[in-house]
Motif scaffolding. Structure first.
Motif, mmCIF file in Angstrom:
data_model
loop_
_atom_site.group_PDB
_atom_site.id
_atom_site.type_symbol
_atom_site.label_atom_id
_atom_site.label_comp_id
_atom_site.label_asym_id
_atom_site.label_seq_id
_atom_site.Cartn_x
_atom_site.Cartn_y
_atom_site.Cartn_z
ATOM 1 N N TRP A 141 0.923 -1.144 0.175
ATOM 2 C CA TRP A 141 0.031 -0.154 0.009
ATOM 3 C C TRP A 141 0.817 1.477 -0.030
ATOM 4 C CZ3 TRP A 141 -3.789 -2.382 -1.862
ATOM 5 C CH2 TRP A 141 -4.292 -3.499 -1.367
ATOM 6 N N ASP A 142 2.092 1.395 0.620
ATOM 7 C CA ASP A 142 2.758 2.469 0.720
ATOM 8 C C ASP A 142 3.458 2.946 -0.621
ATOM 9 O OD1 ASP A 142 2.165 2.807 3.377
ATOM 10 O OD2 ASP A 142 3.853 2.181 4.243
ATOM 11 N N ALA A 143 3.759 1.833 -1.187
ATOM 12 C CA ALA A 143 4.628 1.889 -2.437
ATOM 13 C C ALA A 143 3.526 2.282 -3.574
ATOM 14 C CB ALA A 143 5.321 0.610 -3.033
ATOM 15 N N ALA A 144 2.225 1.841 -3.453
ATOM 16 C CA ALA A 144 1.193 2.165 -4.527
ATOM 17 C C ALA A 144 0.766 3.594 -4.260
ATOM 18 C CB ALA A 144 -0.097 0.963 -4.200
ATOM 19 N N ARG A 145 0.646 3.789 -3.015
ATOM 20 C CA ARG A 145 0.239 5.183 -2.729
ATOM 21 C C ARG A 145 1.109 6.270 -3.293
ATOM 22 N NH1 ARG A 145 -0.381 4.395 2.341
ATOM 23 N NH2 ARG A 145 -2.755 4.096 2.401
ATOM 24 N N ALA A 146 2.481 6.007 -2.853
ATOM 25 C CA ALA A 146 3.387 7.014 -3.310
ATOM 26 C C ALA A 146 3.457 6.940 -5.148
ATOM 27 C CB ALA A 146 4.961 6.464 -2.893
ATOM 28 N N MET A 158 -7.604 5.297 -7.372
ATOM 29 C CA MET A 158 -6.845 4.122 -6.883
ATOM 30 C C MET A 158 -6.247 4.675 -5.388
ATOM 31 S SD MET A 158 -7.281 1.661 -8.892
ATOM 32 C CE MET A 158 -6.067 0.538 -8.357
ATOM 33 N N LEU A 159 -6.122 6.052 -5.337
ATOM 34 C CA LEU A 159 -5.659 6.518 -3.939
ATOM 35 C C LEU A 159 -6.718 6.248 -3.010
ATOM 36 C CD1 LEU A 159 -3.512 9.533 -4.735
ATOM 37 C CD2 LEU A 159 -2.808 7.570 -3.668
ATOM 38 N N ALA A 160 -7.926 6.531 -3.287
ATOM 39 C CA ALA A 160 -9.024 6.471 -2.518
ATOM 40 C C ALA A 160 -9.174 4.939 -1.948
ATOM 41 C CB ALA A 160 -10.377 6.873 -3.168
ATOM 42 N N HIS A 161 -9.009 4.070 -2.854
ATOM 43 C CA HIS A 161 -9.380 2.633 -2.743
ATOM 44 C C HIS A 161 -8.095 2.162 -1.887
ATOM 45 C CE1 HIS A 161 -12.900 1.788 -4.561
ATOM 46 N NE2 HIS A 161 -12.672 2.597 -5.632
ATOM 47 N N ILE A 162 -6.980 2.568 -1.790
ATOM 48 C CA ILE A 162 -5.833 2.246 -1.145
ATOM 49 C C ILE A 162 -6.155 2.279 0.405
ATOM 50 C CG2 ILE A 162 -3.518 2.403 -0.566
ATOM 51 C CD1 ILE A 162 -2.860 3.163 -3.489
ATOM 52 N N ALA A 174 -7.109 -0.461 5.529
ATOM 53 C CA ALA A 174 -7.762 -0.672 7.003
ATOM 54 C C ALA A 174 -8.609 -1.875 6.835
ATOM 55 C CB ALA A 174 -8.672 0.585 7.061
ATOM 56 N N ASN A 175 -8.820 -2.223 5.583
ATOM 57 C CA ASN A 175 -9.784 -3.681 5.463
ATOM 58 C C ASN A 175 -8.895 -4.654 4.613
ATOM 59 O OD1 ASN A 175 -12.336 -2.640 6.794
ATOM 60 N ND2 ASN A 175 -11.929 -1.047 5.350
ATOM 61 N N PRO A 176 -7.842 -5.387 4.880
ATOM 62 C CA PRO A 176 -7.181 -6.116 4.237
ATOM 63 C C PRO A 176 -7.976 -6.986 3.328
ATOM 64 C CG PRO A 176 -5.928 -5.798 6.164
ATOM 65 C CD PRO A 176 -7.561 -5.173 6.264
ATOM 66 N N PRO A 177 -7.627 -7.095 2.163
ATOM 67 C CA PRO A 177 -8.172 -8.110 1.085
ATOM 68 C C PRO A 177 -7.914 -9.561 1.590
ATOM 69 C CG PRO A 177 -6.751 -7.258 -0.054
ATOM 70 C CD PRO A 177 -6.744 -6.288 1.304
ATOM 71 N N PRO A 178 -8.601 -10.483 1.159
ATOM 72 C CA PRO A 178 -8.267 -12.009 1.496
ATOM 73 C C PRO A 178 -6.731 -12.245 0.760
ATOM 74 C CG PRO A 178 -10.136 -11.900 -0.160
ATOM 75 C CD PRO A 178 -9.959 -10.338 0.383
ATOM 76 N N ALA A 179 -6.224 -13.470 0.921
ATOM 77 C CA ALA A 179 -5.072 -14.000 0.638
ATOM 78 C C ALA A 179 -5.263 -13.831 -1.055
ATOM 79 C CB ALA A 179 -4.504 -15.000 1.019
#
Length: 85
Positions: free
Chosen positions: A37-42, A60-64, A69-74
């Motif tokens: 998430w941090d790399a994607a946000r940057a 995409m920033l809004a969804h990150i 906060a709500n990690p998706p499944p593996a």
């Protein structure tokens, strides 16, 4: 309506600015799909530094923030559901 993922495409100019935007977006999207998430946000912020009005990067920033906060499944494939048109 559809219950499965749908590919989204965006038309962009192949000028220097468009090519730079595409490169930043591709890197950010790869990080997003790896749940980094941090790399994607940057990366999406870097894309917005090039084209501040880029709607896909803004979305995409809004969804990150939500996914962090709500990690998706593996087995998540990087898709999300729209709740409105």
């Amino acid at each position: 309506g559809t219950a499965g993922p749908t590919a989204m495409l965006s038309v962009m100019a192949l000028e220097e600015r468009g090519l730079a935007l595409r490169a930043r977006y591709q890197d950010a999207l790869a990080a997003y799909r790896r749940q980094e998430w941090d790399a994607a946000r940057a990366g999406f912020r870097a894309a917005l530094d090039i084209v501040p009005s880029d709607g896909p990067s803004q979305a995409m920033l809004a969804h990150i923030d939500w996914w962090a906060a709500n990690p998706p499944p593996a087995d998540w494939a990087g898709a999300w559901s729209l709740s409105e048109k």
